[in-house]
Scaffold this motif. Structure first.
Motif, PDB file in Angstrom:
ATOM      1  N   HIS A   1      -0.285   2.985  -3.128  1.00 44.58           N
ATOM      2  CA  HIS A   1      -1.592   3.841  -2.848  1.00 44.58           C
ATOM      3  C   HIS A   1      -1.623   5.228  -3.671  1.00 44.58           C
ATOM      4  O   HIS A   1      -0.653   5.997  -3.920  1.00 44.58           O
ATOM      5  CB  HIS A   1      -1.784   4.101  -1.397  1.00 44.58           C
ATOM      6  N   PRO A   2      -2.674   5.634  -4.196  1.00 43.75           N
ATOM      7  CA  PRO A   2      -2.830   6.668  -5.010  1.00 43.75           C
ATOM      8  C   PRO A   2      -2.206   8.010  -4.287  1.00 43.75           C
ATOM      9  O   PRO A   2      -1.815   9.020  -4.981  1.00 43.75           O
ATOM     10  CB  PRO A   2      -4.528   7.063  -5.244  1.00 43.75           C
TER      11      PRO A   2
ATOM     12  N   ALA B   1      -3.403  -0.211  -7.125  1.00 49.03           N
ATOM     13  CA  ALA B   1      -3.925  -0.172  -5.504  1.00 49.03           C
ATOM     14  C   ALA B   1      -5.189  -0.915  -5.516  1.00 49.03           C
ATOM     15  O   ALA B   1      -5.643  -1.265  -4.610  1.00 49.03           O
ATOM     16  CB  ALA B   1      -3.875   1.546  -5.069  1.00 49.03           C
ATOM     17  N   SER B   2      -6.308  -0.576  -6.644  1.00 49.02           N
ATOM     18  CA  SER B   2      -7.596  -1.404  -6.551  1.00 49.02           C
ATOM     19  C   SER B   2      -7.445  -2.657  -6.515  1.00 49.02           C
ATOM     20  O   SER B   2      -8.073  -3.584  -5.802  1.00 49.02           O
ATOM     21  CB  SER B   2      -8.354  -0.795  -7.460  1.00 49.02           C
TER      22      SER B   2
ATOM     23  N   SER C   1       0.762  -1.070   0.115  1.00 46.62           N
ATOM     24  CA  SER C   1       0.010   0.195  -0.004  1.00 46.62           C
ATOM     25  C   SER C   1       0.768   1.294   0.010  1.00 46.62           C
ATOM     26  O   SER C   1       0.606   2.273  -0.760  1.00 46.62           O
ATOM     27  CB  SER C   1      -0.931  -0.073   1.246  1.00 46.62           C
TER      28      SER C   1
ATOM     29  N   ASN D   1      -6.146  -3.670  -3.316  1.00 52.43           N
ATOM     30  CA  ASN D   1      -7.144  -4.121  -2.151  1.00 52.43           C
ATOM     31  C   ASN D   1      -8.044  -5.050  -2.361  1.00 52.43           C
ATOM     32  O   ASN D   1      -8.392  -5.629  -1.367  1.00 52.43           O
ATOM     33  CB  ASN D   1      -7.987  -2.538  -2.186  1.00 52.43           C
TER      34      ASN D   1
ATOM     35  N   LEU E   1      -3.651   3.846  -9.509  1.00 56.24           N
ATOM     36  CA  LEU E   1      -4.959   3.549  -9.251  1.00 56.24           C
ATOM     37  C   LEU E   1      -5.272   2.176  -9.395  1.00 56.24           C
ATOM     38  O   LEU E   1      -6.143   1.401  -8.672  1.00 56.24           O
ATOM     39  CB  LEU E   1      -5.908   4.563  -9.877  1.00 56.24           C
TER      40      LEU E   1
END
Lengths: 212, 648
Positions: free
Chosen positions: A32-33, A51-52, A28, A55, A48
């Motif tokens: 992370h953005p 990170a998605s 992360s 997650n 993005l």
């Protein structure tokens, strides 16, 4: 990229969740953005997407059931009774979703359905049946402990599947896979039973739906 | 290159603030008046649009020209705000249609909630620019954690309209946690209880090595101090109607005066055990009521109890037991109420465990302070060795995302409390041979049926190659970004063609509308005001010119000297010429000049009139009584007559 690959993990079911969390935090920090807010547009978009994916992967792998379902899907298994398509089809036609009762539960389910019917009837008459209520609560406890037991069983199957993966033992792996499908279906069935009992007990106070 | 300034903004229901990071300390930037809180009140006055403390005066004197608590309307539809309309003096545009973005009538302007918020944001931007002595174009803006997609989008739109690039929307409780956690490298579970002016949020976070991971959030975007005020206002208005026999419920200015008085009483009751509600009514009578803290607490018990449900649900969602909570942080002005503190203490069994909630940071400022920290992180200013270097917020989406399936049921595709950014991929196909369009309805919420959830958008997948029914395989990707805002993309997999998507948000402004507002809004608003000013100035000029015309027939005219009449004629001519142009300020000057030139005449006329039957009449009725007499607007004369009138 599979969710296992996101964490550089082999395609196995036994996962050290504490280590997974640690790695999730580390990745992360990288993807992370927020880390890319001052970077060019293209880098922001890539972050993005990364990170998605990270997650989604973490959310799936940290949960024993979601993780198993995910692996089975990678193996091409369609968990028909849990699939959204089946739920939708059942709802659209206004019928209960087809669910074959796991054979070992037949007797108890039969009894529970009787009690649930009695409870509903009693409620329509505006009567409270403390004894019935007690019976339902103890049935709920019984099903909940069975539900807990499925978690243990699932972990045993993981170990069988993982060992077979290491040894390249095809037949053993296939039977573990099928056993997991059966177990997950049983689990869903149990969970629905517990939910039904909860609803029957709760709706007395007239709160069947909760906004949150 | 100078470091780019990114500010943190708390766009609140009641008050808004802008903050920045000075070194490693977050600091609130005061306005020109030295105040740190900018009331979220927007007024349309003769001098243009006024925001903040300046606008509060308009609310009391001329309530139709001001608007407050507009945050309650962000991202909402006519059907959602019926309760709001009963309790707040929002004046909707008359031609408003259901399903449309709300438009409000404020003074002479028609404004959407994002535009009203944009005025507040622009004021904060100006405050920051004045403070830095340079432009500020980027900001982090906070939103209630429980805001849905439409409310978030509306906030982002407001930023764009105000000329701010919104680098991130940060959830208010998360920002507060960041403000508190800055100097503490402790790990643990913290709960942020954020009870503000209009919204309630609760968030549960796990702190771990500088990572602030939200594990569950809950709330109510229509629950706040406003609701407490409204209870007190209702009582006061009932009192006034019942005991004093004066129904002032429809008198906007009096209602605002009542509102001001009850807020003061509410604030007092956090310190004192009694407070006085005191106010002078239009009739000159005084309304007085003493409220004990006990009465107050009974009255508000229902409102504050509504915060308990979301707290319990968030704990359940997080899988956290009360004993596992290490810290509780109180945010928002409403947490100053002792009864609220008692509720929090009970909910999280704090004193029972020898704990106290965190209130060290001002609950009105803590969100903005946290936003300032996040602003610096995003600006990339957190270099190596900085305490900020390792800070990272991992937030969640507060509501489940679903698509409407057959029979109007919701198929959930992203569960609430999923860490964002989060995505889900769904496959769609056709039901009829040769079908080239598929309609998708996206909703947000926890209910089973789509009609009970918040409709987010309807998509039309277009340009699907004609195939047998069930053959196309359209992959649609739903992505919730780090702001909590949804993005959708689609691809037909058999043909490899990008399916075209026409995203039509159910609520909210289109990109084109936002663009138009950015380009036109502020100039346009100025234009609208200028136009209204011009019309008013011309009307006044007409009035005074007519009055002077009539005055020439009055006996007092004969008492003027030749120079005086010449001066009047010159001023008259000058004003007539100015009226042919569009400069309202020049016309006003012309009016003043004519006013000056006729001053002696007015005095003469007044002397002759006052000797008559004038005593005890207002200027207006005096004008009527004077028949053809002049009605030139002389402020002092009017004041005198008013004084006489109130004395009688």
């Amino acid at each position: 990229m599979t969710y296992f690959e996101v964490f550089s993990l082999p395609r196995k079911l036994s996962i050290d969740v504490a280590a997974l969390e640690k790695q999730f935090y580390a990745l992360s920090r990288r993807w992370h953005p927020d880390r890319f807010a001052a970077r060019p547009q293209a880098e922001q978009e890539a972050a993005l997407a990364q990170a998605s994916l990270l997650n989604d992967a973490y959310r799936t792998l940290r949960d024993p059931v979601l993780r198993t379902q995910y692996l089975l899907r990678l193996l091409g298994v369609e968990l028909e009774e849990q699939s959204k398509a089946a739920t939708e089809a059942a709802r659209a036609s206004g019928t209960e979703k087809k669910q074959s009762v796991p054979p070992e539960l037949l007797e108890e389910v039969f009894e529970l359905n009787m009690q649930l019917a009695e409870m509903r009837a009693a409620r329509q008459m505006g009567e409270d049946e403390p004894e019935l209520r007690r019976d339902l609560l103890s049935a709920k406890d019984a099903f909940e402990s069975k539900l807990d037991a499925t978690d243990e069983e699932l972990q045993q199957l993981w170990r069988v599947w993982d060992a077979a993966e290491d040894e390249g033992a095809q037949p053993a792996q296939t039977s573990a896979r099928d056993a997991m499908v059966t177990l997950l279906n049983k689990r869903t069935y149990l969970r629905n039973l517990v939910r039904d009992v909860n609803e029957a007990l709760e709706s007395e106070s007239g709160t069947q739906h909760h906004e949150i | 290159m100078a470091e780019e300034r990114v500010v943190g903004i708390d766009l609140g229901t009641t008050n808004s603030l802008v903050a920045y990071l000075e070194g490693e300390t977050p600091v609130v930037i005061p306005g020109e008046d030295g105040e740190r809180l900018v009331p979220s009140v927007v007024a349309v006055t003769a001098d243009g649009v006024v925001v903040g403390n300046g606008a509060r005066g308009t609310l009391l004197a001329d309530s139709a020209n001001a608007v407050y608590s507009a945050k309650r309307l962000m991202g909402r539809d006519l059907a959602d705000v019926q309760d709001e309309l009963k309790l707040f003096p929002f004046r909707l545009a008359e031609d408003l249609q259901p399903g449309e973005v709300l438009r409000l009538q404020v003074g002479g302007l028609t404004l959407t909630p994002p535009e009203i918020s944009a005025y507040v944001l622009q004021q904060l931007k100006r405050n920051a620019e004045r403070f830095f002595g340079g432009p500020v174009t980027k900001a982090v803006i906070t939103v209630p954690a429980y805001f849905n997609d439409a409310q978030r989008q509306a906030t982002k739109d407001a930023g764009r309209i105000a000329g701010l690039e919104v680098l991130r929307l940060v959830n208010e409780p998360t920002a507060a946690a960041l403000a508190y956690g800055l100097d503490k490298s402790k790990d643990g579970v913290i709960v942020v209880y954020d009870f503000g002016g209009g919204t309630f949020d609760v968030s549960i976070l796990k702190l771990h090595d500088g990572i602030f991971e939200v594990i569950a959030t809950g709330g109510d975007t229509h629950l706040g101090g406003d609701d407490i005020d409204n209870l007190l206002i209702a009582i006061a208005l009932d009192d006034i109607a019942g005991d004093l026999g004066e129904d002032v419920r429809h008198n906007g200015e009096v209602v605002q005066a009542v509102r001001k008085a009850v807020i003061e009483a509410k604030i007092q009751l956090s310190q004192a055990t009694t407070a006085r509600l005191e106010l002078t009514l239009p009739s000159g009578r005084r309304y007085l009521r003493e409220i004990s803290r006990e009465q107050f607490e009974q009255l508000i018990a229902g409102v504050i109890a509504r915060t308990a449900g979301p707290c319990r649900q968030a704990l359940k969602d997080a899988g956290i037991r009360v004993e596992q909570i290490d810290e509780v942080v109180l945010v928002g002005g409403s947490t100053r109420i002792p009864a609220v503190r008692r509720l929090v203490d009970e909910l999280f069994s704090l004193s029972a465990r020898g704990k106290q909630p965190h209130t060290e940071l001002n609950p009105d400022e803590v969100v903005a302070l946290g936003a300032a920290v996040q602003a610096r992180i995003l600006a990339g200013g957190a270099g190596a060795g900085s305490a900020l270097e390792d800070l990272l917020l991992l937030d969640v989406t507060p509501l489940s995302l679903g698509i409407e399936a057959l029979g109007g049921v919701v198929a959930k595709i992203i569960q609430r409390n999923s860490t964002i950014p989060a995505s889900a991929t769904e496959h769609f196909t056709t039901g009829v041979d040769g079908q080239t369009n598929v309609a998708i309805h996206v909703v947000q919420g926890e209910r089973e049926l789509a009609k009970d959830c918040r409709s987010l958008a309807r998509f039309d997948l277009k340009g699907i190659p004609p195939m047998m029914a069930g053959m196309p395989r359209i992959e649609v990707k739903f992505l919730i970004d780090a702001n909590g805002i949804l993005h959708v993309s689609a691809r037909e997999q058999r043909s490899g063609k990008e399916a075209e998507i026409d995203v039509k948000p159910t609520y909210g402004l289109s990109d084109e509308q936002v663009e138009a507002m950015i380009l036109a809004s502020f100039d346009h608003a100025e234009d609208d005001i200028r136009e209204r000013q011009l019309i008013e100035a011309k009307n006044e000029a007409e009035t005074i010119l007519t009055a002077v015309e009539k005055g020439r027939a009055h006996e007092s005219w004969q008492q003027l000297t030749a120079e005086e009449t010449a001066a009047v004629a010159a001023a008259e001519l000058a004003l007539k010429q100015l009226m042919l142009q569009t400069d309202y300020k020049a016309i006003r000057k012309g009016i003043d000049a004519l006013d000056q030139a006729t001053r002696r005449f007015a005095e003469l006329m007044m002397d002759s009139a006052v000797t008559g039957a004038m005593k005890g009449k207002t200027m207006e009725s005096a004008g009527d009584a004077m028949g053809d007499g002049p009605t030139a607007p002389h402020p002092f004369a009017k004041a005198q007559i008013d004084d006489a009138a109130t004395g009688s």
